[in-house]
Design a protein around this motif. Structure first.
Motif, PDB file in Angstrom:
ATOM      1  N   MET A 475      91.194  42.035  -7.833  1.00  0.00           N
ATOM      2  CA  MET A 475      92.116  43.072  -8.285  1.00  0.00           C
ATOM      3  C   MET A 475      91.609  43.723  -9.578  1.00  0.00           C
ATOM      4  SD  MET A 475      94.179  43.227  -5.860  1.00  0.00           S
ATOM      5  CE  MET A 475      95.292  44.464  -6.540  1.00  0.00           C
ATOM      6  N   ILE A 476      90.879  42.975 -10.384  1.00  0.00           N
ATOM      7  CA  ILE A 476      90.313  43.550 -11.614  1.00  0.00           C
ATOM      8  C   ILE A 476      89.284  44.625 -11.242  1.00  0.00           C
ATOM      9  CG2 ILE A 476      88.929  43.058 -13.672  1.00  0.00           C
ATOM     10  CD1 ILE A 476      90.222  40.238 -13.708  1.00  0.00           C
ATOM     11  N   PRO A 491      90.092  49.036   0.051  1.00  0.00           N
ATOM     12  CA  PRO A 491      91.271  49.399   0.839  1.00  0.00           C
ATOM     13  C   PRO A 491      92.302  48.271   0.934  1.00  0.00           C
ATOM     14  CG  PRO A 491      89.486  48.771   2.305  1.00  0.00           C
ATOM     15  CD  PRO A 491      88.966  48.609   0.914  1.00  0.00           C
ATOM     16  N   TYR A 492      92.835  47.837  -0.215  1.00  0.00           N
ATOM     17  CA  TYR A 492      93.854  46.776  -0.204  1.00  0.00           C
ATOM     18  C   TYR A 492      94.722  46.918  -1.445  1.00  0.00           C
ATOM     19  CZ  TYR A 492      90.236  44.680  -3.206  1.00  0.00           C
ATOM     20  OH  TYR A 492      89.285  44.467  -4.175  1.00  0.00           O
ATOM     21  N   GLN A 493      95.929  46.407  -1.356  1.00  0.00           N
ATOM     22  CA  GLN A 493      96.861  46.463  -2.488  1.00  0.00           C
ATOM     23  C   GLN A 493      96.959  45.116  -3.196  1.00  0.00           C
ATOM     24  OE1 GLN A 493      98.052  49.290  -3.656  1.00  0.00           O
ATOM     25  NE2 GLN A 493      96.850  50.201  -1.989  1.00  0.00           N
ATOM     26  N   MET A 495      95.481  40.618  -2.722  1.00  0.00           N
ATOM     27  CA  MET A 495      94.470  39.766  -2.109  1.00  0.00           C
ATOM     28  C   MET A 495      94.842  39.370  -0.676  1.00  0.00           C
ATOM     29  SD  MET A 495      92.096  39.780  -4.265  1.00  0.00           S
ATOM     30  CE  MET A 495      90.930  38.611  -3.557  1.00  0.00           C
ATOM     31  N   GLU A 496      96.130  39.259  -0.426  1.00  0.00           N
ATOM     32  CA  GLU A 496      96.564  38.908   0.930  1.00  0.00           C
ATOM     33  C   GLU A 496      96.156  40.011   1.912  1.00  0.00           C
ATOM     34  OE1 GLU A 496      98.437  38.476  -1.826  1.00  0.00           O
ATOM     35  OE2 GLU A 496      98.336  36.285  -1.812  1.00  0.00           O
ATOM     36  N   ASP A 497      96.312  41.285   1.458  1.00  0.00           N
ATOM     37  CA  ASP A 497      95.838  42.428   2.249  1.00  0.00           C
ATOM     38  C   ASP A 497      94.356  42.303   2.575  1.00  0.00           C
ATOM     39  OD1 ASP A 497      98.146  43.805   2.211  1.00  0.00           O
ATOM     40  OD2 ASP A 497      97.492  45.390   0.820  1.00  0.00           O
ATOM     41  N   LEU A 498      93.599  41.965   1.545  1.00  0.00           N
ATOM     42  CA  LEU A 498      92.147  41.907   1.700  1.00  0.00           C
ATOM     43  C   LEU A 498      91.761  40.815   2.709  1.00  0.00           C
ATOM     44  CD1 LEU A 498      89.305  42.774   0.977  1.00  0.00           C
ATOM     45  CD2 LEU A 498      89.461  41.489  -1.157  1.00  0.00           C
ATOM     46  N   VAL A 499      92.458  39.680   2.634  1.00  0.00           N
ATOM     47  CA  VAL A 499      92.191  38.588   3.578  1.00  0.00           C
ATOM     48  C   VAL A 499      92.491  39.057   5.010  1.00  0.00           C
ATOM     49  CG1 VAL A 499      92.968  36.302   4.348  1.00  0.00           C
ATOM     50  CG2 VAL A 499      92.506  36.716   1.927  1.00  0.00           C
TER      51      VAL A 499
END
Lengths: 693, 166
Positions: A475-476, A491-493, A495-499
């Motif tokens: 996120m940083i 393209p994520y908001q 870390m769960e999105d990214l996973v």
């Protein structure tokens, strides 16, 4: 209210599977994830001490911007917005003026590496590096020279070995939980252990054969072992005939390297060398294990190659007790997860990296990782171009790269130093901006595929919310990217999105990890057919003793052995290493680990100490051409008289890490920054030092 | 004497100290007290090979615990299963137990200003869990068992069998 969360440790780089016990919203205890084969509930002391890290008030708690002079230790607490705005504006100004290549990002390799690489790719800078070369760069290159794949793409099966040979690999103290359990179980079940090290470690106390070799001469020993195996026709002729390129060249090369010759170089009696060679043929499979920390001497790549070649000679490939090719999802008809680095990026500003990896100056080290130790020289000499900004992501350059004084001089020349870390590190003390990362227990991380005989995916799952005002590195970087106009690569908001994005198409979902912490593609292990089924990715399709990778770069496969110099009278070869209680330069300030091992000491041989008038426990000054410092002496017969030894990672200079501050001495302050430029690793055991009262 | 036995197999111990750390985590102890501890004797050469003895010590949970007899507050108590434990609510911090214990098992917690000792993690064993030190042991060289099992285990080890309790 109690619950358990399955996740991954990150007290060291091994990332053991863990179970975190949560009670009333607090993480109270961590143990091994017993769903994982070979793990049980075991952990190492560092893994157990994760709770102390979580609760530590001496870790970085909030973003800070430097107020006083660099290295003065004065910062101002700022909001995340201010910290990211400030950092992004600086990066923009610097890269606009000097080009994207003036920014270097270095990190300890981690699950979010594809995020940090994407940040650099999107900016158009070629200058990403990981710490890997400091650990095993020369191993990586050795593997590629022989097998056409990296060290990460091969594994070793200790369980099936009847005899294991370890060279300076202090396996039981530089602890990885599952492999250690495997080795100790194997020993219990009758596997023999040969251990070769100038120092008597815990590993030596479990060995069936121990040799206090003259420091740095293991390569000579291996050439003599090959000499015996070939002369006495003890090798696996069928396997070698089928799979090896360059046997006759090797035979001619090792012909002069007799056991008698090696005895003079190593100090190990010739008859005993012959005995080991014969035993490795009698006790099949004998595993000559390469291990981590392939960064000792300037000839490192040839030493790493020699260990692997011994396994190949004995046919110890893709069978029980030997080296095997790891299998990925693709090998079992599965789909690999996605990475941000799979995206299309703009052209890089220049193809030349700061460390010149991939150019004729340094053709062979792995450009996916680079050569971190070249950074100080690149900055100081503006060679190949000016470097103005450095982002250190969980990587303490001052404590890790040899010659701290040179590293500090280089940092002084930069316009911007950004440190992303959980610790007040040596490098954080020099930072202009400190961006605090949430610790592993406080964050969900990118997925961890584990390729092996059975491909799996693990997940680091947030166990508790962040205790302080910290964020995930993923996120940083996204926060910086949004401000630099490259946010669309992220393209994520959260870390769960990214996973979820990474898992798309694999057939697995984040929920699948809840029950055990991991998923697997297949139930059974897979092995290739040793006769015809090995998929070797060298140009010849064979295991290349005569290596096209080396020789196409104008580097010989078999350079004549050069004797390892003994230190001149009054000097010692400085050796460095690990113990179970600490990782690199990162755990020395942990409440419990610091209590058990607060300070390193200098191991020096009894006779040498007597001659210098040094008594056990006395403070001594250790000096090299590069630095000097004080440390307490440990006078002992447990070390070769040519060498002195200290545990790595001490001599902390950041006052905010108050428990570790000023305790012991940093090996990096004494070491010369010199490398095996063929393999890519620094030569940590190259430096001679003096010791005085 | 308690009905339990905490067995340490020196041949499998690697002196990693995970047991000590986990014990302190589980009891939320500050720097100082070590209810369990691993000591190293050696290494020295035995028949040309370096060998060390790693000694695990905690509390023996004596049948006639001198610490309990010494405690003027009655804070040190014996459970029906023999576990000797300190009832924190009653500990006055007088240290008589530290003086009385011949084995150095009783430790001092400088934050609580009270004595602390190994209680075999009785809250855990009451939930059918192993003591924290045994549970975390990196090589499973620690085993939580019954004293009458120990001779059997040792005989198995001596003849090269497996260290397992059925």
């Amino acid at each position: 209210m109690s619950k358990d969360i399955y996740s991954l440790c990150f007290m060291c780089s091994v990332r053991c599977p863990i179970k975190v016990s949560i009670k009333d919203g607090r993480a109270v205890l961590i143990e091994g994830n017993s769903h994982v084969a070979g793990m049980d509930t075991s952990l190492c002391p560092k893994g157990a001490a994760g709770i102390a890290l979580l609760n530590d008030s001496q870790r970085v708690q909030y973003p800070q911007i430097r107020e006083g002079k660099r290295g003065e230790g004065k910062w101002r607490r700022v909001s995340w917005d201010e910290a990211l705005d400030y950092t992004a504006a600086k990066i923009k100004a610097i890269t606009d003026q000097y080009g994207p290549e003036s920014l270097v990002l270095g990190e300890r390799f981690n699950l979010g590496t594809h995020v940090s690489k994407t940040f650099m790719n999107a900016l158009g800078s070629p200058n990403y590096f990981s710490h890997n070369a400091l650990c095993k760069g020369s191993s990586n290159t050795a593997f590629r020279s022989l097998f056409g794949c990296t060290d990460d793409q091969m594994g070793a099966d200790m369980k099936g070995a009847k005899h294991i040979v370890l060279y300076g690999r202090n396996f039981l103290e530089a602890i990885e939980v599952r492999p250690v359990k495997t080795l100790m179980n194997a020993i219990k079940n009758g596997t023999k252990l040969t251990y070769i090290d100038p120092r008597i470690t815990v590993t030596a106390t479990k060995a069936h054969r121990y040799w206090m070799i003259r420091p740095g001469t293991d390569l000579a020993l291996n050439y003599a072992l090959m000499h015996v195996l070939l002369r006495e026709k003890l090798y696996d002729a069928e396997f070698v005939e089928r799979w090896v390129l360059g046997l006759s060249e090797l035979e001619a090369f090792v012909e002069p390297y007799t056991p008698q010759w090696a005895e003079k170089e190593t100090g190990i009696p010739a008859a005993e060398i012959v005995e080991l060679a014969r035993e490795s043929a009698a006790l099949k499979p004998t595993l000559f294990f390469h291990g981590y920390r392939a960064a000792h001497h300037t000839n490192e790549i040839y030493f790493r190659r020699s260990m692997l070649m011994l396994n190949v000679l004995m046919g110890n490939i893709e069978g029980p007790g030997g080296y095997y090719f790891v299998k990925g999802p693709g090998d079992v008809g599965g789909k690999t997860p996605r990475y941000l680095t799979n995206q299309k990026f703009p052209e890089k500003s220049t193809p030349v990296r700061f460390d010149k990896v991939g150019t004729p100056d340094s053709p062979l080290p792995d450009p996916n990782h680079g050569e971190p130790q070249i950074l100080p020289q690149a900055i100081l000499n503006a060679d190949p171009y000016p470097i103005k900004a450095f982002i250190a992501n969980r990587f303490d350059v001052i404590g890790s790269i040899p010659d701290s004084n040179q590293t500090k001089r280089a940092l002084d020349k930069l316009d911007l130093i950004v440190v992303i870390d959980i610790n007040y590190s040596n490098t954080a003390w020099y930072a202009d901006v400190i961006l605090p990362e949430s610790i592993y227990l406080e964050r969900t991380d990118c997925i961890m595929p584990v390729n092996g005989l059975k491909p799996q995916i693990f997940l680091r799952k947030q166990a508790v919310p962040p205790r302080y005002d910290t964020r995930e590195a993923g996120m940083i970087f996204k926060g910086l990217a949004d401000r630099l106009g490259i946010g669309h690569y992220f393209p994520y908001q959260n870390m769960e999105d990214l996973v979820s994005w990474q898992l798309e198409g694999t057939g697995f979902s984040p929920a699948d990890f809840a029950a055990k912490g991991f998923v697997e593609y297949v139930k059974d292990q897979i092995s290739w057919d040793r006769k015809d089924g090995l998929k070797i990715k060298t140009p010849s399709g064979k295991i290349e003793f005569t290596s096209s990778l080396l020789e196409n770069a104008g580097i010989p496969s078999f350079p004549a052995y050069e004797s390892m110099p003994s230190p001149p009278e009054g000097r010692f070869r400085l050796l460095t290493g690990r113990l179970a209680l600490h990782t690199h330069v990162s755990t020395q300030n942990n409440l419990y680990l610091n209590e058990l091992f607060p300070e390193n000491v200098l191991w020096i041989h009894t006779q040498k100490a007597e001659a210098l008038g040094i008594k056990d426990g006395e403070k001594v000054r250790v000096s090299s051409s590069f630095g000097s410092g004080e440390i307490n002496a440990f006078v002992t017969d447990l070390i070769h008289p040519e060498s002195v030894f200290m545990v790595h990672g001490f001599g902390q200079k950041n006052k905010k890490a108050a428990r570790a501050f000023g305790k012991g001495l940093s090996d990096a302050e004494l070491q010369e920054n010199i490398s095996d430029r063929v393999g890519g690793s620094p030569a940590y055991h190259h430096t001679f030092v003096t010791v005085e009262k | 004497m308690s009905k339990y036995y905490l067995l340490h197999d020196n041949s499998q111990c690697i002196e990693c100290h995970a047991c000590e750390v986990q014990c302190k985590v589980n009891k939320s102890l500050p720097v100082g007290p070590k209810p369990c501890q691993v000591f190293t004797i050696g290494p020295q050469l035995e028949e040309k090979l370096p060998r060390a003895t790693y000694v695990f010590v905690s509390c023996y949970h004596c049948k006639k615990p001198l610490c309990a007899f010494a405690c003027p507050m009655g804070a040190i108590q014996i459970r029906p299963d023999g576990i000797v434990f300190i009832n924190k609510a009653d500990c006055a911090g007088c240290k008589a137990c530290i003086e009385a214990c011949p084995w150095g098992a009783i430790q001092w917690d400088p934050e609580a200003d009270q004595a602390v000792k190994c209680d075999y993690c009785m809250d855990r064993i009451d939930q059918d869990l192993k003591p924290a030190c045994v549970n975390i042991c990196a090589t499973q060289c620690l085993d939580f068992t019954a004293p009458d099992q120990v001779p059997k285990i040792k005989r198995y080890v001596r003849v090269g069998g497996e260290l397992k309790i059925k």
